[in-house]
Scaffold this motif. Structure first.
Motif, PDB file in Angstrom:
ATOM      1  N   UNK A  42       0.832  -1.207   0.000  1.00 29.97           N
ATOM      2  CA  UNK A  42       0.000   0.000   0.000  1.00 29.97           C
ATOM      3  C   UNK A  42       0.867   1.257   0.000  1.00 29.97           C
ATOM      4  N   UNK A  43       2.012   1.190   0.673  1.00 27.76           N
ATOM      5  CA  UNK A  43       2.923   2.349   0.715  1.00 27.76           C
ATOM      6  C   UNK A  43       3.645   2.537  -0.604  1.00 27.76           C
ATOM      7  N   UNK A  44       3.935   1.447  -1.278  1.00 28.12           N
ATOM      8  CA  UNK A  44       4.556   1.539  -2.596  1.00 28.12           C
ATOM      9  C   UNK A  44       3.595   2.198  -3.581  1.00 28.12           C
ATOM     10  N   UNK A  45       2.328   1.802  -3.517  1.00 26.47           N
ATOM     11  CA  UNK A  45       1.313   2.397  -4.395  1.00 26.47           C
ATOM     12  C   UNK A  45       1.189   3.901  -4.127  1.00 26.47           C
ATOM     13  N   UNK A  46       1.129   4.276  -2.842  1.00 26.32           N
ATOM     14  CA  UNK A  46       1.014   5.698  -2.487  1.00 26.32           C
ATOM     15  C   UNK A  46       2.247   6.470  -2.964  1.00 26.32           C
ATOM     16  N   UNK A  47       3.429   5.863  -2.794  1.00 27.01           N
ATOM     17  CA  UNK A  47       4.658   6.529  -3.237  1.00 27.01           C
ATOM     18  C   UNK A  47       4.649   6.771  -4.738  1.00 27.01           C
ATOM     19  N   UNK A  48       4.194   5.790  -5.499  1.00 19.53           N
ATOM     20  CA  UNK A  48       4.139   5.933  -6.957  1.00 19.53           C
ATOM     21  C   UNK A  48       3.165   7.041  -7.342  1.00 19.53           C
ATOM     22  N   UNK A  49       2.003   7.066  -6.681  1.00 20.95           N
ATOM     23  CA  UNK A  49       1.016   8.120  -6.957  1.00 20.95           C
ATOM     24  C   UNK A  49       1.611   9.501  -6.662  1.00 20.95           C
ATOM     25  N   UNK A  50       2.335   9.588  -5.545  1.00 25.03           N
ATOM     26  CA  UNK A  50       2.977  10.858  -5.192  1.00 25.03           C
ATOM     27  C   UNK A  50       4.012  11.272  -6.231  1.00 25.03           C
ATOM     28  N   UNK A  51       4.752  10.317  -6.761  1.00 21.96           N
ATOM     29  CA  UNK A  51       5.778  10.620  -7.758  1.00 21.96           C
ATOM     30  C   UNK A  51       5.183  11.207  -9.034  1.00 21.96           C
ATOM     31  N   UNK A  52       3.922  10.882  -9.291  1.00 24.72           N
ATOM     32  CA  UNK A  52       3.271  11.371 -10.505  1.00 24.72           C
ATOM     33  C   UNK A  52       2.772  12.802 -10.379  1.00 24.72           C
ATOM     34  N   UNK A  53       2.783  13.320  -9.155  1.00 22.33           N
ATOM     35  CA  UNK A  53       2.299  14.672  -8.906  1.00 22.33           C
ATOM     36  C   UNK A  53       3.456  15.576  -8.516  1.00 22.33           C
ATOM     37  N   UNK A  54       3.562  16.732  -9.178  1.00 24.31           N
ATOM     38  CA  UNK A  54       4.633  17.667  -8.850  1.00 24.31           C
ATOM     39  C   UNK A  54       4.549  18.129  -7.404  1.00 24.31           C
ATOM     40  N   UNK A  55       3.329  18.327  -6.925  1.00 22.82           N
ATOM     41  CA  UNK A  55       3.113  18.801  -5.563  1.00 22.82           C
ATOM     42  C   UNK A  55       3.601  17.805  -4.526  1.00 22.82           C
ATOM     43  N   UNK A  56       3.440  16.517  -4.801  1.00 21.42           N
ATOM     44  CA  UNK A  56       3.768  15.479  -3.822  1.00 21.42           C
ATOM     45  C   UNK A  56       5.019  14.677  -4.184  1.00 21.42           C
ATOM     46  N   UNK A  57       5.718  15.098  -5.242  1.00 21.83           N
ATOM     47  CA  UNK A  57       6.824  14.277  -5.752  1.00 21.83           C
ATOM     48  C   UNK A  57       7.953  14.112  -4.735  1.00 21.83           C
ATOM     49  N   UNK A  58       8.294  15.192  -4.039  1.00 23.82           N
ATOM     50  CA  UNK A  58       9.373  15.076  -3.054  1.00 23.82           C
ATOM     51  C   UNK A  58       8.987  14.102  -1.941  1.00 23.82           C
ATOM     52  N   UNK A  59       7.716  14.119  -1.529  1.00 23.56           N
ATOM     53  CA  UNK A  59       7.250  13.165  -0.531  1.00 23.56           C
ATOM     54  C   UNK A  59       7.352  11.746  -1.067  1.00 23.56           C
ATOM     55  N   UNK A  60       7.031  11.571  -2.362  1.00 20.77           N
ATOM     56  CA  UNK A  60       7.133  10.248  -2.976  1.00 20.77           C
ATOM     57  C   UNK A  60       8.548   9.731  -3.022  1.00 20.77           C
ATOM     58  N   UNK A  61       9.497  10.627  -3.376  1.00 27.63           N
ATOM     59  CA  UNK A  61      10.911  10.241  -3.401  1.00 27.63           C
ATOM     60  C   UNK A  61      11.386   9.868  -2.002  1.00 27.63           C
ATOM     61  N   UNK A  62      10.989  10.664  -1.008  1.00 26.41           N
ATOM     62  CA  UNK A  62      11.379  10.385   0.375  1.00 26.41           C
ATOM     63  C   UNK A  62      10.820   9.044   0.827  1.00 26.41           C
ATOM     64  N   UNK A  63       9.545   8.783   0.509  1.00 21.07           N
ATOM     65  CA  UNK A  63       8.932   7.496   0.851  1.00 21.07           C
ATOM     66  C   UNK A  63       9.693   6.337   0.219  1.00 21.07           C
ATOM     67  N   UNK A  64      10.007   6.486  -1.069  1.00 23.13           N
ATOM     68  CA  UNK A  64      10.678   5.405  -1.789  1.00 23.13           C
ATOM     69  C   UNK A  64      12.026   5.067  -1.158  1.00 23.13           C
ATOM     70  N   UNK A  65      12.804   6.086  -0.837  1.00 26.57           N
ATOM     71  CA  UNK A  65      14.105   5.825  -0.219  1.00 26.57           C
ATOM     72  C   UNK A  65      13.966   5.296   1.191  1.00 26.57           C
ATOM     73  N   UNK A  66      12.982   5.791   1.937  1.00 24.69           N
ATOM     74  CA  UNK A  66      12.752   5.285   3.287  1.00 24.69           C
ATOM     75  C   UNK A  66      12.405   3.804   3.252  1.00 24.69           C
ATOM     76  N   UNK A  67      11.597   3.395   2.281  1.00 24.10           N
ATOM     77  CA  UNK A  67      11.204   1.982   2.161  1.00 24.10           C
ATOM     78  C   UNK A  67      12.386   1.112   1.733  1.00 24.10           C
ATOM     79  N   UNK A  68      13.244   1.660   0.870  1.00 22.46           N
ATOM     80  CA  UNK A  68      14.438   0.906   0.462  1.00 22.46           C
ATOM     81  C   UNK A  68      15.384   0.707   1.650  1.00 22.46           C
TER      82      UNK A  68
END
Length: 223
Positions: A42-68
């Motif tokens: 579920x967090x991977x899905x949310x991160x991907x959705x965030x990456x697709x939005x300029x407004x939330x992209x930095x949050x998506x990148x942070x999520x992705x690295x945190x999960x890695x």
């Protein structure tokens, strides 16, 4: 690590949950909640959705690295270093599982029995890492519901008795650490390069494909 120092606390916490929280409604809800944290999907899905939005992209990148970071530290290193057996395999806790049926010598819990080591809780670590990563980027409308979901996923692991309470507590702490590492040490340097190499090109493609935004839409997105 000698986990016996936590045994009294873990046993008492399990008993309290059984005596005060167990009910038919949660017996149906908690298995559903815990599936949301399975493999962090579920967090991977949310991160991907965030990456697709300029407004939330930095949050998506942070999520992705945190999960890695969580996957490498939690599942590859910590679980194997500490090698803590699951509570349903821990003989001193056998009385806590007496209300369950038995299948092949194991308690027939509400969910399938995990085969990995117990400490720390991966569901909890990934959930807190992802949710806190969003909050660190001050995306409250997404971050607060995500944090509530993270708490529910963490609690489900104790309710379903597949993790010791201390697995979950330490899992939350490690999740916080993973999110902070991603935010301050990784995303700080990676995000600008990612935005330039990928984000801007994606935004340009999206604008070409779906048309230019109005000034109001652009202002709202960048708010």
């Amino acid at each position: 690590m000698d986990f016996s120092v936590f045994s009294n606390f873990d046993h008492a916490a399990f008993q309290w949950i059984q005596e005060n929280i167990w009910c038919g409604f949660l017996d149906k809800l908690m298995p559903v909640i815990t599936v949301l944290g399975e493999g962090g999907w579920v967090w991977i899905v949310i991160a991907v959705i965030c990456l697709l939005s300029k407004k939330y992209r930095k949050a998506g990148v942070t999520m992705a690295f945190a999960l890695i970071v969580m996957l490498l530290c939690n599942d590859v290193i910590l679980k194997n270093v500490f090698a803590r057996v699951r509570p349903f395999n821990f003989e001193p806790f056998a009385d806590l599982y007496s209300s369950f049926g038995v299948v092949d010598g194991k308690p027939d819990l509400l969910v399938s029995l995990p085969s990995s080591y117990s400490f720390p809780s991966g569901h909890t670590s990934s959930s807190f890492a992802a949710a806190i990563a969003i909050l660190l980027n001050k995306k409250w409308k997404v971050g607060i519901p995500a944090f509530v979901l993270a708490v529910l996923i963490a609690f489900s692991r104790n309710y379903l008795m597949v993790h010791y309470p201390t697995d979950v507590l330490f899992g939350a702490l490690f999740g916080l650490i993973y999110a902070l590492l991603a935010y301050f040490l990784i995303a700080k340097y990676v995000y600008p390069k990612f935005e330039k190499a990928v984000g801007q090109k994606f935004d340009a493609w999206k604008e070409k494909k779906f048309g230019k935004k109005t000034k109001a839409e652009a202002k709202k997105e960048n708010a």
